[in-house]
Design a protein around this motif. Structure first.
Motif, PDB file in Angstrom:
ATOM      1  N   ILE A  80      42.851  34.555  33.883  1.00 32.64           N
ATOM      2  CA  ILE A  80      43.855  33.515  33.651  1.00 32.64           C
ATOM      3  C   ILE A  80      45.164  33.992  34.252  1.00 32.64           C
ATOM      4  CG2 ILE A  80      45.097  32.184  31.904  1.00 32.64           C
ATOM      5  CD1 ILE A  80      42.718  32.661  30.049  1.00 32.64           C
ATOM      6  N   THR A  81      45.830  33.130  35.020  1.00 30.80           N
ATOM      7  CA  THR A  81      47.048  33.578  35.701  1.00 30.80           C
ATOM      8  C   THR A  81      48.049  32.452  35.894  1.00 30.80           C
ATOM      9  OG1 THR A  81      47.926  34.579  37.727  1.00 30.80           O
ATOM     10  CG2 THR A  81      45.991  33.177  37.954  1.00 30.80           C
ATOM     11  N   ALA A  82      49.311  32.821  35.955  1.00 31.40           N
ATOM     12  CA  ALA A  82      50.369  31.857  36.278  1.00 31.40           C
ATOM     13  C   ALA A  82      50.859  32.054  37.704  1.00 31.40           C
ATOM     14  CB  ALA A  82      51.546  32.015  35.307  1.00 31.40           C
ATOM     15  N   TYR A  83      50.262  33.034  38.397  1.00 36.97           N
ATOM     16  CA  TYR A  83      50.770  33.407  39.710  1.00 36.97           C
ATOM     17  C   TYR A  83      49.706  33.333  40.810  1.00 36.97           C
ATOM     18  CZ  TYR A  83      54.341  35.442  36.704  1.00 36.97           C
ATOM     19  OH  TYR A  83      55.299  35.634  35.753  1.00 36.97           O
ATOM     20  N   ASP A  84      50.175  33.127  42.002  1.00 36.54           N
ATOM     21  CA  ASP A  84      49.403  33.361  43.227  1.00 36.54           C
ATOM     22  C   ASP A  84      48.050  32.654  43.278  1.00 36.54           C
ATOM     23  OD1 ASP A  84      49.624  36.444  45.066  1.00 36.54           O
ATOM     24  OD2 ASP A  84      49.353  34.410  45.741  1.00 36.54           O
ATOM     25  N   GLN A  85      48.080  31.343  43.086  1.00 37.81           N
ATOM     26  CA  GLN A  85      46.840  30.592  43.116  1.00 37.81           C
ATOM     27  C   GLN A  85      46.149  30.651  44.471  1.00 37.81           C
ATOM     28  OE1 GLN A  85      49.562  27.521  42.133  1.00 37.81           O
ATOM     29  NE2 GLN A  85      48.562  26.058  43.484  1.00 37.81           N
ATOM     30  N   TYR A  86      46.935  30.843  45.538  1.00 38.44           N
ATOM     31  CA  TYR A  86      46.325  30.860  46.866  1.00 38.44           C
ATOM     32  C   TYR A  86      45.477  32.108  47.082  1.00 38.44           C
ATOM     33  CZ  TYR A  86      49.884  27.287  47.355  1.00 38.44           C
ATOM     34  OH  TYR A  86      50.652  26.184  47.155  1.00 38.44           O
ATOM     35  N   ALA A  87      45.937  33.228  46.614  1.00 40.34           N
ATOM     36  CA  ALA A  87      45.159  34.456  46.772  1.00 40.34           C
ATOM     37  C   ALA A  87      43.867  34.378  45.985  1.00 40.34           C
ATOM     38  CB  ALA A  87      45.988  35.657  46.325  1.00 40.34           C
ATOM     39  N   LEU A  88      43.916  33.745  44.833  1.00 41.08           N
ATOM     40  CA  LEU A  88      42.740  33.703  43.973  1.00 41.08           C
ATOM     41  C   LEU A  88      41.715  32.663  44.420  1.00 41.08           C
ATOM     42  CD1 LEU A  88      44.439  34.094  40.490  1.00 41.08           C
ATOM     43  CD2 LEU A  88      42.960  35.731  41.618  1.00 41.08           C
ATOM     44  N   GLN A  89      42.146  31.665  45.157  1.00 44.32           N
ATOM     45  CA  GLN A  89      41.225  30.615  45.558  1.00 44.32           C
ATOM     46  C   GLN A  89      40.049  31.152  46.364  1.00 44.32           C
ATOM     47  OE1 GLN A  89      43.673  27.735  47.509  1.00 44.32           O
ATOM     48  NE2 GLN A  89      44.291  26.730  45.609  1.00 44.32           N
ATOM     49  N   SER A  90      40.279  32.205  47.126  1.00 43.80           N
ATOM     50  CA  SER A  90      39.215  32.762  47.958  1.00 43.80           C
ATOM     51  C   SER A  90      38.084  33.352  47.134  1.00 43.80           C
ATOM     52  CB  SER A  90      39.787  33.835  48.897  1.00 43.80           C
ATOM     53  OG  SER A  90      40.349  34.897  48.161  1.00 43.80           O
ATOM     54  N   PHE A  91      38.331  33.574  45.848  1.00 45.96           N
ATOM     55  CA  PHE A  91      37.301  34.148  44.989  1.00 45.96           C
ATOM     56  C   PHE A  91      36.705  33.108  44.040  1.00 45.96           C
ATOM     57  CE2 PHE A  91      37.999  38.419  46.323  1.00 45.96           C
ATOM     58  CZ  PHE A  91      39.340  38.499  46.636  1.00 45.96           C
ATOM     59  N   TYR A  98      38.660  31.670  37.477  1.00 48.07           N
ATOM     60  CA  TYR A  98      40.048  31.815  37.043  1.00 48.07           C
ATOM     61  C   TYR A  98      40.596  30.475  36.614  1.00 48.07           C
ATOM     62  CZ  TYR A  98      41.684  29.536  41.277  1.00 48.07           C
ATOM     63  OH  TYR A  98      41.927  28.613  42.257  1.00 48.07           O
ATOM     64  N   VAL A  99      41.607  30.520  35.766  1.00 49.03           N
ATOM     65  CA  VAL A  99      42.275  29.319  35.287  1.00 49.03           C
ATOM     66  C   VAL A  99      43.773  29.535  35.450  1.00 49.03           C
ATOM     67  CG1 VAL A  99      42.746  27.853  33.289  1.00 49.03           C
ATOM     68  CG2 VAL A  99      40.453  28.803  33.627  1.00 49.03           C
ATOM     69  N   LEU A 100      44.439  28.548  36.003  1.00 47.37           N
ATOM     70  CA  LEU A 100      45.880  28.662  36.217  1.00 47.37           C
ATOM     71  C   LEU A 100      46.673  28.190  34.997  1.00 47.37           C
ATOM     72  CD1 LEU A 100      46.191  27.287  39.853  1.00 47.37           C
ATOM     73  CD2 LEU A 100      46.409  29.659  39.114  1.00 47.37           C
ATOM     74  N   LYS A 101      47.807  28.844  34.786  1.00 47.45           N
ATOM     75  CA  LYS A 101      48.741  28.396  33.756  1.00 47.45           C
ATOM     76  C   LYS A 101      49.743  27.431  34.394  1.00 47.45           C
ATOM     77  CE  LYS A 101      48.620  32.676  31.045  1.00 47.45           C
ATOM     78  NZ  LYS A 101      49.434  33.804  30.543  1.00 47.45           N
TER      79      LYS A 101
END
Length: 257
Positions: A80-91, A98-101
């Motif tokens: 779960i993260t509030a940051y860097d959705q672009y980096a995580l999208q590749s995974f 992952y879930v965005l805040k």
């Protein structure tokens, strides 16, 4: 389903538990931890849990550091993260999810269902050392803007980020306000772009819909009406600078990093 919840934000903890109770009443949040140190201790006995819900950015660093010490973990993990959705999208299509805040209930439910299927089919997600190191590299090597090109009269000027007190939006425009001088400049970026990809989240925080402040320029914090906070910066503001009520707890954790 026994769950370990790794989250240092009380409101986020409460929302996650509420969503689990509503959608998966038979599941149990066995324990909650708030730091990398505590997470490491729990990972020593990872067999006590069927799933781990884990914030990426804890007060004492990235939770990946704890997982990197336990490369053979087989428990499904939802980050779960509030940051860097672009980096995580590749995974997004890997064994991790992952879930965005701010947390969207439907998105979290889908992530929990996905992790549950891995567990039920005994195809449990595996956090290998290579993946952890890759994630750490992305976060640690990410570069943020060092300066902004703006126009003043008939000339262009560069404003280093360390000289910026805050950003704000007004009438569809985004302004940069320089510390001490309080000079404001128009820039070609939206607040969403600044928050998600251009500014270091350890240094800049979006206190409400229309304003992002620089931690180093914060001078004073005072209580404000309805549980909100009023801020004073090292630059003048045209209106009262207020931290939105739903962001107060997260803001306190941010300044206490």
């Amino acid at each position: 389903m026994r769950i370990l919840l790794v989250e240092d934000e009380p409101l986020a903890q409460q929302r996650i538990k509420s969503i689990i109770k509503k959608n998966f009443p038979e599941w149990e949040v066995v324990d909650s931890v708030q730091s990398i140190k505590s997470l490491k201790e729990h990972l020593k006995n990872a067999g006590n849990f069927d799933m781990i819900l884990c914030d990426i950015h804890l007060a004492d660093g990235l939770s990946f550091r704890a997982f990197s010490e336990f490369p053979d973990i087989k428990v499904p993990v939802v980050f779960i993260t509030a940051y860097d959705q672009y980096a995580l999208q590749s995974f997004d299509h890997n064994c991790l999810d992952y879930v965005l805040k701010p947390i969207d209930e439907n998105r979290l439910v889908k992530a929990l269902q996905k992790a549950s299927k891995y567990q039920e089919k005994e195809s449990k997600s595996k956090l290998n050392q290579e993946l952890i190191e890759k994630l750490l590299t992305i976060y640690q090597s990410k570069t943020y803007k060092k300066r902004f090109l703006t126009k003043l009269g008939n000339k262009f000027v560069f404003i280093p980020v360390e000289n910026i007190a805050y950003f704000y939006s007004e009438d569809g425009l985004t302004f940069l306000v320089e510390g001490d001088s309080s000079t404001r400049y128009i820039i070609d970026h939206s607040l969403n772009e600044l928050e998600s990809d251009l500014l270091d989240p350890l240094k800049f925080y979006r206190i409400n819909r229309s304003m992002i402040i620089h931690l180093d320029s914060l001078v004073e914090i005072k209580p404000y009406v309805n549980g909100r906070l009023e801020l004073a910066m090292n630059a003048k503001a045209q209106e009262t600078m207020v931290v939105a009520r739903e962001r107060v707890n997260e803001f306190k954790n941010w300044i206490n990093q």
